[in-house]
Design a protein around this motif. Structure first.
Motif, short mmCIF file in Angstrom:
data_model
loop_
_atom_site.label_atom_id
_atom_site.label_comp_id
_atom_site.label_asym_id
_atom_site.label_seq_id
_atom_site.Cartn_x
_atom_site.Cartn_y
_atom_site.Cartn_z
N ARG A 73 -41.46 -36.03 33.67
CA ARG A 73 -41.12 -35.85 31.68
C ARG A 73 -40.04 -37.61 31.38
NH1 ARG A 73 -40.95 -29.88 30.46
NH2 ARG A 73 -42.76 -29.23 31.61
N GLY A 74 -40.42 -38.26 29.96
CA GLY A 74 -40.16 -39.56 29.89
C GLY A 74 -40.49 -40.24 30.82
N GLU A 75 -41.05 -40.77 31.94
CA GLU A 75 -41.60 -41.54 32.20
C GLU A 75 -43.42 -41.58 31.99
OE1 GLU A 75 -40.50 -42.54 36.43
OE2 GLU A 75 -38.56 -41.49 35.98
N ALA A 76 -43.65 -40.93 31.34
CA ALA A 76 -45.00 -41.44 31.23
C ALA A 76 -44.80 -41.74 29.97
CB ALA A 76 -46.45 -39.89 31.76
N ASP A 77 -44.64 -42.11 28.98
CA ASP A 77 -44.30 -41.63 27.61
C ASP A 77 -45.51 -42.93 27.71
OD1 ASP A 77 -42.79 -40.04 27.03
OD2 ASP A 77 -41.34 -41.21 26.19
N LYS A 78 -45.64 -44.50 27.53
CA LYS A 78 -46.45 -45.13 27.39
C LYS A 78 -47.28 -45.42 27.79
CE LYS A 78 -47.52 -50.48 28.86
NZ LYS A 78 -47.20 -51.29 29.50
N LEU A 79 -48.00 -44.38 29.08
CA LEU A 79 -49.26 -44.28 29.35
C LEU A 79 -49.76 -42.93 28.45
CD1 LEU A 79 -51.91 -43.42 30.91
CD2 LEU A 79 -50.79 -41.99 32.83
N LEU A 80 -49.29 -42.08 27.77
CA LEU A 80 -49.39 -41.18 26.72
C LEU A 80 -49.94 -41.84 25.44
CD1 LEU A 80 -47.07 -37.36 27.88
CD2 LEU A 80 -50.09 -38.68 28.47
N PHE A 81 -49.33 -43.02 25.23
CA PHE A 81 -49.48 -43.15 23.80
C PHE A 81 -50.92 -44.11 23.51
CE2 PHE A 81 -45.51 -41.78 22.92
CZ PHE A 81 -45.32 -41.75 21.23
N GLU A 82 -51.18 -44.82 25.20
CA GLU A 82 -52.09 -45.28 25.01
C GLU A 82 -53.37 -45.32 24.62
OE1 GLU A 82 -53.41 -48.01 29.20
OE2 GLU A 82 -53.69 -45.91 29.14
N MET A 83 -54.06 -46.11 24.21
CA MET A 83 -55.64 -45.99 23.40
C MET A 83 -56.60 -46.44 24.28
SD MET A 83 -54.98 -45.64 19.55
CE MET A 83 -54.23 -45.09 18.52
N VAL A 84 -57.49 -45.22 24.89
CA VAL A 84 -58.61 -46.07 25.00
C VAL A 84 -59.55 -44.95 24.52
CG1 VAL A 84 -60.00 -45.41 27.11
CG2 VAL A 84 -57.58 -45.64 27.96
N GLU A 85 -60.68 -46.67 23.78
CA GLU A 85 -62.07 -46.50 23.11
C GLU A 85 -61.71 -45.88 21.88
OE1 GLU A 85 -63.81 -42.92 25.25
OE2 GLU A 85 -65.01 -44.41 26.79
N GLY A 86 -59.94 -46.66 21.86
CA GLY A 86 -59.57 -45.61 20.55
C GLY A 86 -58.65 -44.77 20.03
N VAL A 87 -58.45 -44.04 20.93
CA VAL A 87 -57.88 -42.14 21.31
C VAL A 87 -57.18 -42.44 21.90
CG1 VAL A 87 -60.10 -41.40 18.86
CG2 VAL A 87 -59.97 -41.44 22.18
N THR A 88 -56.36 -41.33 21.95
CA THR A 88 -55.02 -41.40 22.51
C THR A 88 -55.79 -39.93 23.40
OG1 THR A 88 -54.33 -39.92 21.60
CG2 THR A 88 -52.65 -42.12 21.28
N ALA A 89 -54.58 -39.75 24.47
CA ALA A 89 -55.55 -38.39 25.39
C ALA A 89 -55.68 -37.23 24.90
CB ALA A 89 -55.15 -38.17 26.53
N LEU A 90 -54.60 -36.80 23.67
CA LEU A 90 -54.03 -35.89 23.09
C LEU A 90 -55.26 -35.90 22.02
CD1 LEU A 90 -51.87 -33.42 22.49
CD2 LEU A 90 -51.08 -35.81 20.67
N TYR A 91 -55.61 -37.12 21.02
CA TYR A 91 -56.92 -36.74 20.36
C TYR A 91 -57.85 -36.36 20.87
CZ TYR A 91 -54.93 -40.42 17.36
OH TYR A 91 -53.97 -41.37 16.56
N ARG A 92 -58.77 -36.39 22.44
CA ARG A 92 -59.51 -35.58 23.03
C ARG A 92 -59.40 -34.21 23.31
NH1 ARG A 92 -62.88 -38.96 21.76
NH2 ARG A 92 -63.21 -40.75 22.56
N ALA A 93 -57.74 -33.85 23.34
CA ALA A 93 -57.66 -32.38 24.27
C ALA A 93 -58.02 -32.24 22.23
CB ALA A 93 -56.63 -32.17 24.03
N ALA A 94 -57.02 -31.92 21.09
CA ALA A 94 -57.34 -32.07 19.90
C ALA A 94 -58.76 -31.52 19.74
CB ALA A 94 -56.45 -32.37 19.20
N GLN A 95 -59.57 -32.71 20.07
CA GLN A 95 -61.00 -32.40 19.91
C GLN A 95 -61.96 -31.31 20.15
OE1 GLN A 95 -63.38 -35.92 20.27
NE2 GLN A 95 -64.57 -35.84 19.58
N GLN A 96 -61.76 -31.48 21.59
CA GLN A 96 -62.20 -30.20 21.92
C GLN A 96 -61.92 -28.86 22.08
OE1 GLN A 96 -64.94 -31.17 23.53
NE2 GLN A 96 -65.41 -32.98 22.75
#
Length: 312
Positions: A73-96
């Protein structure tokens, strides 16, 4: 070329296998510097440029995701904000609709950046909430908005896409009535009235979009919610006006009391001034009488001079 390692390959296979035993991953970390090994796992990518975190989200493995991010926690910010294929991991979780993954992703970001993660927009200006609204993922909407205060929820829901549509616009346009209700119910009435009056690039409010797309249940929901929110806002305005009137009345009463007190003090001062003036007059009269008395008491030589003249 994307980096890989035996550990990452094993983890990828583990994530893709829904029947894997989580205990095997836990055992593999025992006796090792967990933070270091987790960080190495988080940073390594497969041939598709996917990290273990993104794979855990895509396969909806919240138990793996929690294990990966739990100590970072607090050390993974860069990874969680990263866009792959134009979206973050949070987008994919929300979409599904992977609500457990959504909860873990938001909790794993440093607290001061959680709102920023949910407000993050893709190339079309969509947020994670927009993705959930478009796909009708009601539980995703709730998971994305629940951690935040009403004012922060308003900031999230007023965010517009490149064509000026909010998440409420998109849910209305797609006819997702249940999702739409979750969106509008998370806001106070005065904020909701403002959002429902917002227009997109073609000058449509959410209600007008629902009507144009012939989503009758969504349109009826918006009409009902807008009426109720407007009435509540008006009532609240009246209450605020009454409160201001009462406050003004109390202030006026206090001012009147202060005014009477000033008049009273002024009257007392005037009376004391009169008393002092009367005393001054009396003292002046006494001084005048004293001077008269002293003049009368002064010795005169008139008789003695006459006697001397007669003798001579």
């Amino acid at each position: 070329m994307a980096n890989s390692s035996p550990l990452t390959n094993w983890l990828t296979n583990y994530i893709e296998d829904a029947d894997s035993d989580l205990g095997s991953l836990q055992v593999s970390l025992e006796g090792k510097p967990v933070r270091i090994i987790l960080k190495s796992i988080l940073e390594v990518r497969d041939k598709d440029n996917y990290t273990a975190v993104r794979l855990a989200v895509l396969r909806d493995h919240p138990e793996v995701l929690g294990l990966l991010l739990g100590g970072m926690r607090g050390e993974a910010d860069k990874l969680l904000f990263e866009m792959v294929e134009g979206v973050t991991a949070l987008y994919r979780a929300a979409q599904q609709g992977y609500t457990a993954c959504i909860n873990i992703l938001i909790a794993s970001v440093s607290p001061q950046r959680r709102l920023q993660l949910v407000l993050e927009r893709d190339g079309g200006g969509w947020t994670a909430v927009t993705w959930a609204a478009v796909y009708g993922k009601t539980e995703s909407v709730k998971a994305l908005l629940h951690p935040f205060l009403p004012e922060q929820r308003h900031d999230i829901l007023k965010t517009q896409s490149n064509i000026l549509r909010t998440a409420i616009h998109n849910a209305a346009c797609c006819g997702h009535t249940e999702t739409l209700e979750s969106l509008v119910d998370c806001l106070p009435a005065n904020k909701l009235v403002t959002l429902l009056s917002m227009k997109d690039a073609i000058k449509h409010t959410p209600l007008e979009l629902a009507e144009s797309m012939k989503h009758h249940s969504a349109a009826e929901l918006l009409r009902r919610k807008e009426r109720a929110a407007t009435q509540e806002t008006i009532l609240e305005s009246y209450k605020q006006i009454d409160a201001l009137k009462e406050e003004n009345h109390q202030q006026a009463k206090a001012l009147e009391e202060a005014h009477h007190k000033i008049i009273e003090v002024h009257e007392q001062s005037r009376q004391w001034a009169e008393v002092l003036m009367n005393r001054q007059d009396n003292m002046q009269k006494m001084l005048d009488q004293l001077q008269i008395y002293l003049r009368r008491a002064e010795p005169t030589d008139v008789d003695g001079d006459q006697e001397i003249e007669d003798y001579l």
